[in-house]
Design a protein around this motif. Structure first.
Motif, PDB file in Angstrom:
ATOM      1  N   ILE A  64       6.934   2.022   5.363  1.00 46.50           N
ATOM      2  CA  ILE A  64       7.507   0.682   5.241  1.00 46.50           C
ATOM      3  C   ILE A  64       6.867  -0.068   4.076  1.00 46.50           C
ATOM      4  O   ILE A  64       7.542  -0.709   3.266  1.00 46.50           O
ATOM      5  N   GLY A  65       5.544   0.008   3.974  1.00 51.31           N
ATOM      6  CA  GLY A  65       4.868  -0.650   2.862  1.00 51.31           C
ATOM      7  C   GLY A  65       5.304  -0.096   1.523  1.00 51.31           C
ATOM      8  O   GLY A  65       5.527  -0.839   0.565  1.00 51.31           O
ATOM      9  N   GLY A  66       5.443   1.222   1.447  1.00 48.86           N
ATOM     10  CA  GLY A  66       5.834   1.853   0.193  1.00 48.86           C
ATOM     11  C   GLY A  66       7.185   1.399  -0.306  1.00 48.86           C
ATOM     12  O   GLY A  66       7.353   1.128  -1.500  1.00 48.86           O
ATOM     13  N   ILE A  67       8.168   1.295   0.580  1.00 51.06           N
ATOM     14  CA  ILE A  67       9.507   0.896   0.113  1.00 51.06           C
ATOM     15  C   ILE A  67       9.536  -0.568  -0.329  1.00 51.06           C
ATOM     16  O   ILE A  67      10.475  -0.999  -0.994  1.00 51.06           O
ATOM     17  N   MET A  68       8.484  -1.326   0.019  1.00 49.66           N
ATOM     18  CA  MET A  68       8.360  -2.701  -0.483  1.00 49.66           C
ATOM     19  C   MET A  68       7.471  -2.762  -1.721  1.00 49.66           C
ATOM     20  O   MET A  68       7.205  -3.842  -2.248  1.00 49.66           O
ATOM     21  N   GLY A  69       6.972  -1.607  -2.174  1.00 49.10           N
ATOM     22  CA  GLY A  69       6.149  -1.569  -3.373  1.00 49.10           C
ATOM     23  C   GLY A  69       4.673  -1.791  -3.128  1.00 49.10           C
ATOM     24  O   GLY A  69       3.907  -1.982  -4.077  1.00 49.10           O
ATOM     25  N   MET A  73       2.550   9.166   2.186  1.00 43.95           N
ATOM     26  CA  MET A  73       3.757   8.521   2.694  1.00 43.95           C
ATOM     27  C   MET A  73       4.033   7.201   1.977  1.00 43.95           C
ATOM     28  O   MET A  73       5.184   6.856   1.700  1.00 43.95           O
ATOM     29  N   ALA A  74       2.975   6.452   1.672  1.00 43.53           N
ATOM     30  CA  ALA A  74       3.164   5.223   0.903  1.00 43.53           C
ATOM     31  C   ALA A  74       3.727   5.548  -0.482  1.00 43.53           C
ATOM     32  O   ALA A  74       4.596   4.838  -0.999  1.00 43.53           O
ATOM     33  N   ARG A  75       3.259   6.627  -1.071  1.00 46.56           N
ATOM     34  CA  ARG A  75       3.774   7.031  -2.385  1.00 46.56           C
ATOM     35  C   ARG A  75       5.233   7.458  -2.305  1.00 46.56           C
ATOM     36  O   ARG A  75       6.029   7.162  -3.203  1.00 46.56           O
ATOM     37  N   LEU A  76       5.596   8.154  -1.250  1.00 50.11           N
ATOM     38  CA  LEU A  76       7.004   8.519  -1.083  1.00 50.11           C
ATOM     39  C   LEU A  76       7.862   7.260  -0.968  1.00 50.11           C
ATOM     40  O   LEU A  76       8.953   7.186  -1.544  1.00 50.11           O
ATOM     41  N   GLY A  77       7.371   6.275  -0.222  1.00 49.99           N
ATOM     42  CA  GLY A  77       8.098   5.017  -0.119  1.00 49.99           C
ATOM     43  C   GLY A  77       8.221   4.324  -1.463  1.00 49.99           C
ATOM     44  O   GLY A  77       9.287   3.805  -1.820  1.00 49.99           O
ATOM     45  N   GLY A  92      11.414  14.031   0.685  1.00 48.11           N
ATOM     46  CA  GLY A  92      10.168  14.446   0.052  1.00 48.11           C
ATOM     47  C   GLY A  92       9.116  14.756   1.091  1.00 48.11           C
ATOM     48  O   GLY A  92       9.301  14.514   2.288  1.00 48.11           O
ATOM     49  N   ALA A  93       8.010  15.295   0.630  1.00 44.83           N
ATOM     50  CA  ALA A  93       6.922  15.674   1.531  1.00 44.83           C
ATOM     51  C   ALA A  93       5.594  15.213   0.962  1.00 44.83           C
ATOM     52  O   ALA A  93       5.397  15.174  -0.258  1.00 44.83           O
ATOM     53  N   SER A  94       4.686  14.861   1.859  1.00 40.04           N
ATOM     54  CA  SER A  94       3.298  14.605   1.497  1.00 40.04           C
ATOM     55  C   SER A  94       2.556  15.923   1.658  1.00 40.04           C
ATOM     56  O   SER A  94       2.443  16.449   2.766  1.00 40.04           O
ATOM     57  N   ILE A  95       2.059  16.469   0.549  1.00 37.45           N
ATOM     58  CA  ILE A  95       1.577  17.856   0.563  1.00 37.45           C
ATOM     59  C   ILE A  95       0.057  17.976   0.567  1.00 37.45           C
ATOM     60  O   ILE A  95      -0.481  19.069   0.442  1.00 37.45           O
ATOM     61  N   GLY A  96      -0.639  16.830   0.725  1.00 36.09           N
ATOM     62  CA  GLY A  96      -2.090  16.876   0.838  1.00 36.09           C
ATOM     63  C   GLY A  96      -2.791  16.107  -0.261  1.00 36.09           C
ATOM     64  O   GLY A  96      -2.344  16.098  -1.410  1.00 36.09           O
ATOM     65  N   GLY A  97      -3.874  15.421   0.097  1.00 35.23           N
ATOM     66  CA  GLY A  97      -4.659  14.688  -0.880  1.00 35.23           C
ATOM     67  C   GLY A  97      -3.933  13.521  -1.515  1.00 35.23           C
ATOM     68  O   GLY A  97      -4.301  13.069  -2.598  1.00 35.23           O
TER      69      GLY A  97
END
Length: 222
Positions: free
Chosen positions: A61-66, A21-25, A118-123
């Motif tokens: 939230i963290g991801g969209i802030m980098g 999820m952080a990566r998606l952000g 997008g989706a978090s697909i594991g690992g």
């Protein structure tokens, strides 16, 4: 390969619900080229059922802030976002047959707007399945150009030719269009190596290109 076996270094209880999820952000922020001032997260029903307990909300939230998935600041992302004046919401939607861990991110700053699903697909791995109205298939494992271009004969050859002339190797290419009468297409070009600014500028100058976004290689930022 080792990452695929043991998973990424993360802050949080789950590689799927936190790291992915952080990566998606971060993918959203990279494509948007800025941190949005307003952002809405629409979570698929199975994901919504557990998102608070698994830290999905803080990760997005963290991801969209980098903020990277290994950064301890991820735990404080709500506080940091509020200090930056970012307004955010979380909603539930039954997305049918889509991956259970699917989220749609709608973000804006002033008149600028981007929607990414997008989706978090594991690992810790992700899959970006749509950008605005266009279906796509992007992993974030490669540096990528996301190009909105005129849907006219020769457009793709111009884009590919410009990249090839810069001695860059294309890993994957995905082309999508919503409606042939709209005369627009989305071209996603995944590259083996990071491009320089001169290539980005050259692509922007092509008369068939309407807009170019750049997606950084997310896997290299663990």
């Amino acid at each position: 390969m080792l990452l695929d076996i043991i998973g990424p270094a993360i802050v949080g209880p789950s590689s799927s619900h936190t790291a992915g999820m952080a990566r998606l952000g971060r993918a959203f922020r990279s494509l948007f080229a800025r941190t949005p001032t307003e952002v809405g997260f629409v979570l698929n029903s199975p994901l919504y059922a557990t998102f608070r307990g698994h830290g999905t909300d803080r990760a997005l939230i963290g991801g969209i802030m980098g903020i990277k998935e290994s950064d301890p600041q991820l735990r404080d992302s709500f506080r940091i976002a509020k200090e930056k004046g970012i307004y955010f919401t979380f909603e539930e939607e039954d997305m049918g047959d889509l991956h259970p861990n699917t989220v749609r991110i709608n973000g804006s700053t002033g008149e600028l707007f981007l929607s990414m699903t997008g989706a978090s697909i594991g690992g810790g791995s992700i899959r970006i399945t749509s950008i605005n109205d266009f279906d796509t298939d992007v992993s974030g494992k490669y540096p990528s150009f996301v190009i909105l271009n005129s849907d006219v004969p020769g457009a793709l050859s111009q884009i590919v030719g410009e990249i090839s002339s810069s001695d860059m190797n294309i890993s994957n290419l995905f082309l999508s269009r919503v409606d042939p009468f709209r005369r627009e297409a989305l071209c996603v070009v995944e590259l083996d190596n990071e491009p320089d600014e001169s290539l980005l500028s050259a692509i922007k100058r092509l008369h068939v290109v309407k807009k170019v976004s750049y997606l950084e290689r997310l896997d290299s930022s663990i």
